[in-house]
Scaffold this motif. Structure first.
Motif, PDB file in Angstrom:
ATOM      1  N   LEU A  66       0.854  -1.185   0.000  1.00  0.00           N
ATOM      2  CA  LEU A  66       0.000   0.000   0.000  1.00  0.00           C
ATOM      3  C   LEU A  66       0.889   1.232   0.000  1.00  0.00           C
ATOM      4  O   LEU A  66       1.752   1.379   0.858  1.00  0.00           O
ATOM      5  N   VAL A  67       0.698   2.073  -1.002  1.00  0.00           N
ATOM      6  CA  VAL A  67       1.422   3.356  -1.057  1.00  0.00           C
ATOM      7  C   VAL A  67       0.452   4.410  -0.559  1.00  0.00           C
ATOM      8  O   VAL A  67      -0.641   4.569  -1.119  1.00  0.00           O
TER       9      VAL A  67
ATOM     10  N   TYR B 197       6.673   8.574  -6.244  1.00  0.00           N
ATOM     11  CA  TYR B 197       7.035   7.447  -5.375  1.00  0.00           C
ATOM     12  C   TYR B 197       6.171   6.229  -5.724  1.00  0.00           C
ATOM     13  O   TYR B 197       6.662   5.101  -5.803  1.00  0.00           O
ATOM     14  N   ARG B 198       4.912   6.496  -5.989  1.00  0.00           N
ATOM     15  CA  ARG B 198       4.001   5.398  -6.349  1.00  0.00           C
ATOM     16  C   ARG B 198       4.448   4.733  -7.645  1.00  0.00           C
ATOM     17  O   ARG B 198       4.547   3.512  -7.746  1.00  0.00           O
TER      18      ARG B 198
ATOM     19  N   TYR C 140      -3.159   2.251  -3.573  1.00  0.00           N
ATOM     20  CA  TYR C 140      -2.860   3.638  -3.196  1.00  0.00           C
ATOM     21  C   TYR C 140      -3.982   4.193  -2.333  1.00  0.00           C
ATOM     22  O   TYR C 140      -5.163   3.953  -2.601  1.00  0.00           O
ATOM     23  N   ALA C 141      -3.596   4.894  -1.272  1.00  0.00           N
ATOM     24  CA  ALA C 141      -4.585   5.590  -0.447  1.00  0.00           C
ATOM     25  C   ALA C 141      -4.062   6.993  -0.181  1.00  0.00           C
ATOM     26  O   ALA C 141      -2.925   7.155   0.260  1.00  0.00           O
TER      27      ALA C 141
ATOM     28  N   VAL D 236       2.887  -4.516   3.447  1.00  0.00           N
ATOM     29  CA  VAL D 236       3.700  -3.403   3.964  1.00  0.00           C
ATOM     30  C   VAL D 236       3.139  -2.104   3.399  1.00  0.00           C
ATOM     31  O   VAL D 236       2.500  -2.096   2.348  1.00  0.00           O
ATOM     32  N   ILE D 237       3.371  -1.042   4.127  1.00  0.00           N
ATOM     33  CA  ILE D 237       2.869   0.266   3.697  1.00  0.00           C
ATOM     34  C   ILE D 237       4.024   1.259   3.562  1.00  0.00           C
ATOM     35  O   ILE D 237       4.881   1.344   4.460  1.00  0.00           O
ATOM     36  N   VAL D 238       4.061   1.954   2.466  1.00  0.00           N
ATOM     37  CA  VAL D 238       5.020   3.058   2.289  1.00  0.00           C
ATOM     38  C   VAL D 238       4.215   4.351   2.364  1.00  0.00           C
ATOM     39  O   VAL D 238       3.379   4.618   1.497  1.00  0.00           O
TER      40      VAL D 238
END
Ligand code: GLC
Length: 754
Positions: free
Chosen positions: A420-421, A448-449, A463-464, A490-492
């Motif tokens: 998840l970005v 970045y995405r 994406y959120a 994982v989340i960035v």
């Protein structure tokens, strides 16, 4: 009769000789075989006073040809001035076709056909945008900056430009100042080596793949009170000489063609009218041979500063102080001829300025081939090449500072299935670049995405947005974030400040992440999922609360066109981060200015010493003295161990040197680079000296378990400093030598200068 013959003969001889001289001098400034100086002097001798003043006039051009300009009285007025020989340079006229068309008017429609200089702000890239200079300096690789500046120069020169208003080397300690992004942080040595590297990169050998550089802004523009843009600068000469002057001096020594005045006062006198800066220091002490250009309308601003009653006095004071070319105020072109006729300004000052400007026009070959920079085919073939983008990507990943990495959260696995970005800045091209991005375009930016998607083509990348563009909390966005986090491995999460707030006239009183971004991080913390925080900002933000929530923090700055790919290289371990910050990260805005090379004060306080004797000391009652992250700090995915610092001798004389050696071992499981830093402290001087000063650094690469011995040579230059008048002082006594991977965690040894 004989006498008559003699006279006739003598007259004939004089006529023949003068014809030959005239024949030669009629076109000698156009004669390529003559030395530049000869051509300059010949041309100077042919110019009227008005034409000479015209060479000192630089206007903001914009688009001067084509149907729109044809119907624009302002633009037509500029072209009339050009035809009348009253403009020497334009800024912001860009493009092979446009510069060719405007140059043609100068060459064919003005009396002497003197070519124009075309200038533009190529700060960290022209079309291919590199990391902001502050970020690039965190690589501690001047060679990288030189290479990037060379690419930027080549793109700019292919677009008809001769001259960039860069590098900027205004040392600053205040991240509230919007232009902190343009310099190289808080240290004189780092600012100096990067300034010199960028001058070399931009100028090369002055072929038409390079451009003239410009030392800016002279001087001390980086220390406005409160970090407020264009605000008063007030410092001692002692600080000027030791902290702020070295980077300008280094750029002059590197051969910069031009210097730009700064907007601020210095010693209470605006730089444009400041004889101490422009003549005493720049010319007489440093031997600067190029020419000065004012900053935008800074001649005219002598009136608003209150040191000139009108434009004529502004021109008078500026020229007498040693300023020369006038950007955009027209005070000089409109008043200097009369000031000279009235005997208020010696003509020699004007002739000297014009000679220097003409010298560079000859040096760039513009009299011989005025269109050599304006080739449309070359322009089309030069921009955004894969090689340039690859260099930009390399520069980006080498500039990103790993600030935190608990439990080796980073690097992320490239086998991750669901990423998840999160965060508005993770996916906004419009907010990616800063004000000084040249002709770089948002549409070319790898976000970045995008970078993460490029890195993991087989993974699910969700994406959120997480928070509103303004940074405000948004309940719906948080609900969406939480739902998507549940399915992610994982989340960035990307937080930060829009690039629209990076650059000139963009000071911020608050550089703490807004509430909506913090709400997103709190939600991610609550999700129990592993997450990393990427900070997208053109200045060090106050990350104190972020540090409490995030397992890992990568400070990505503004990484330029290839930022997303560069970040993904670091996040997924294809590049082991090596960058070290060149500016301190404050624990709060109230702590600013906080910097490593500070004086001890009479009552120093070291964090952690809070006994009864520690009350009447230099500190705030509510925060520590240390920054959140100190100058020179940056983590790696591996670890390094420093052996003891050894000196070849415990004392030295002024004519001797001592070597400082330290062994560094890679004690981790990955190959990595370490920037080994050498600091010195002069324990007792005529003046109070900083508790640490960076005097050397070396970036080394170590394989797992590999050790290297790094050696620094300490000489008397490193031990010396400037007094109030800029004279060098070298004072016997005790020094401390420090070596380490940042300015805080160091090994120490004592050294005595006999
Ligand atoms: C601006 C900046 C200066 C720039 C110039 C031309 O006001 O202060 O750095 O080079 O004007 O754009």
């Amino acid at each position: 009769m004989k006498r008559l013959h003699f006279h006739i003969l003598a007259t004939l001889i004089v006529m023949v000789l003068s014809y030959q001289v005239n024949a030669q001098t009629d076109y000698s400034y156009k004669n390529k075989s003559l030395p530049i100086e000869t051509r300059v002097q010949d041309l100077l001798g042919r110019m009227t006073l008005e034409e000479k003043a015209g060479q000192l006039n630089q206007l903001n051009g914009g688009v001067l040809t084509g149907p729109q300009a044809a119907n624009d009285p302002g633009q037509q007025g500029k072209l009339k001035l050009l035809r009348d020989g009253k403009i020497g340079s334009f800024l912001n006229v860009v493009g092979a076709a446009e510069t060719k068309a405007v140059q043609k008017i100068a060459i064919e429609e003005s009396r002497l056909g003197i070519p124009l200089l075309f200038a533009y702000d190529v700060i960290h890239g022209f079309k291919t945008v590199f990391p902001i200079p502050l970020a690039e300096a965190c690589s501690w690789e001047p060679a990288m900056a030189e290479k990037a500046s060379g690419i930027a120069a080549n793109e700019a020169a292919a677009a008809g430009l001769h001259w960039t208003f860069a590098p900027m080397m205004d040392l600053t300690r205040d991240p509230r100042w919007g232009r902190v992004m343009e310099g190289s942080g808080e240290d004189p040595l780092i600012n100096s080596v990067f300034a010199a590297a960028r001058v070399r990169g931009f100028q090369g050998n002055f072929d038409n793949h390079h451009v003239m550089a410009c030392v800016k802004h002279f001087a001390a523009y980086g220390q406005p009170e409160g970090g407020k843009e264009y605000n008063t600068v007030d410092m001692s000469r002692y600080s000027f000489w030791n902290t702020y002057s070295p980077s300008y001096h280094a750029a002059v020594d590197a051969g910069a063609a031009t210097v730009m005045n700064s907007f601020n006062v210095f010693d209470g006198i605006p730089a444009t009218a400041n004889k101490f800066l422009n003549t005493d220091v720049l010319r007489n002490r440093w031997g600067f041979k190029g020419f000065l250009v004012s900053d935008w309308a800074s001649y005219g601003e002598l009136i608003t500063h209150g040191v000139a009653a009108d434009a004529a006095e502004a021109a008078l004071k500026g020229i007498l102080a040693g300023s020369q070319m006038d950007m955009e105020s027209s005070a000089v072109v409109n008043n200097l001829p009369q000031l000279i006729k009235d005997g208020k300004v010696p003509q020699s000052l004007l002739d000297d300025a014009v000679s220097k400007i003409l010298y560079w026009k000859f040096k760039l070959g513009l009299f011989d081939d005025p269109y050599k920079y304006s080739d449309e085919k070359r322009e089309a073939a030069t921009m955004l090449t894969p090689a340039s983008l690859e260099t930009a990507r390399d520069a980006a990943r080498k500039s990103m500072v790993l600030l935190k990495n608990d439990k080796n959260t980073l690097p992320l696995s490239k086998n991750t299935k669901n990423v998840l970005v999160a965060g508005f800045f993770a996916d906004s091209q419009e907010d990616a670049l800063d004000f000084w991005c040249g002709k770089g375009e948002a549409k070319d930016v790898v976000t970045y995405r995008n970078g993460i998607a490029n890195k993991l083509p087989k993974a699910t990348i969700n994406y959120a947005q997480g928070y509103e563009a303004s940074g405000k909390t948004n309940g719906k966005l948080l609900v969406d974030l939480k739902k998507k986090a549940r399915g992610a491995d994982v989340i960035v999460a990307v937080i930060g400040i829009t690039g629209k707030h990076a650059g000139e006239a963009r000071s911020l009183a608050d550089i703490t992440p807004p509430e909506g971004q913090m709400e997103m991080l709190r939600a991610l913390k609550a999700s129990g999922k592993p997450f990393v925080v990427v900070v997208h900002a053109a200045r060090p933000m106050v990350l104190t609360e972020v540090e409490k929530l995030a397992p890992a923090i990568l400070n990505a700055w503004i990484g330029g066109t290839a930022m997303g790919n560069g970040a993904a290289d670091v996040l997924f371990g294809d590049y082991n981060p090596s960058a070290k910050t060149v500016i301190s990260f404050p624990v709060s805005v109230g702590q600013i200015p906080v910097y490593y090379n500070a004086y001890s004060t009479g009552r120093p306080h070291e964090d952690g010493h809070d006994g009864p004797n520690d009350f009447w000391v230099s500190r705030y009652r509510d925060i520590p003295n240390s920054p959140l992250y100190p100058f020179g700090y940056g983590m790696s995915y591996t670890s390094f161990e420093y052996g003891d610092l050894k000196l070849s001798a415990a004392e030295m004389t002024a004519s001797q040197t001592v070597t400082a050696t330290v062994s560094v071992k890679n004690t981790g499981s990955r190959e990595g680079e370490e920037i080994v830093q050498l600091y010195l402290r002069d324990l007792v001087g005529t003046y109070s000296r900083p508790v640490k000063e960076l005097k050397g650094f070396e970036k080394i690469n170590l394989k797992p378990s590999e050790s290297k011995t790094v050696t620094f040579t300490i000489d008397s230059k490193m031990l010396s400093y400037f007094d109030f008048d800029g004279n060098t002082l070298l004072e016997p006594g005790k020094f401390q030598v420090f070596v380490g991977g940042n300015s805080r965690d160091v090994k120490t040894a004592d050294l005595r200068l006999k």
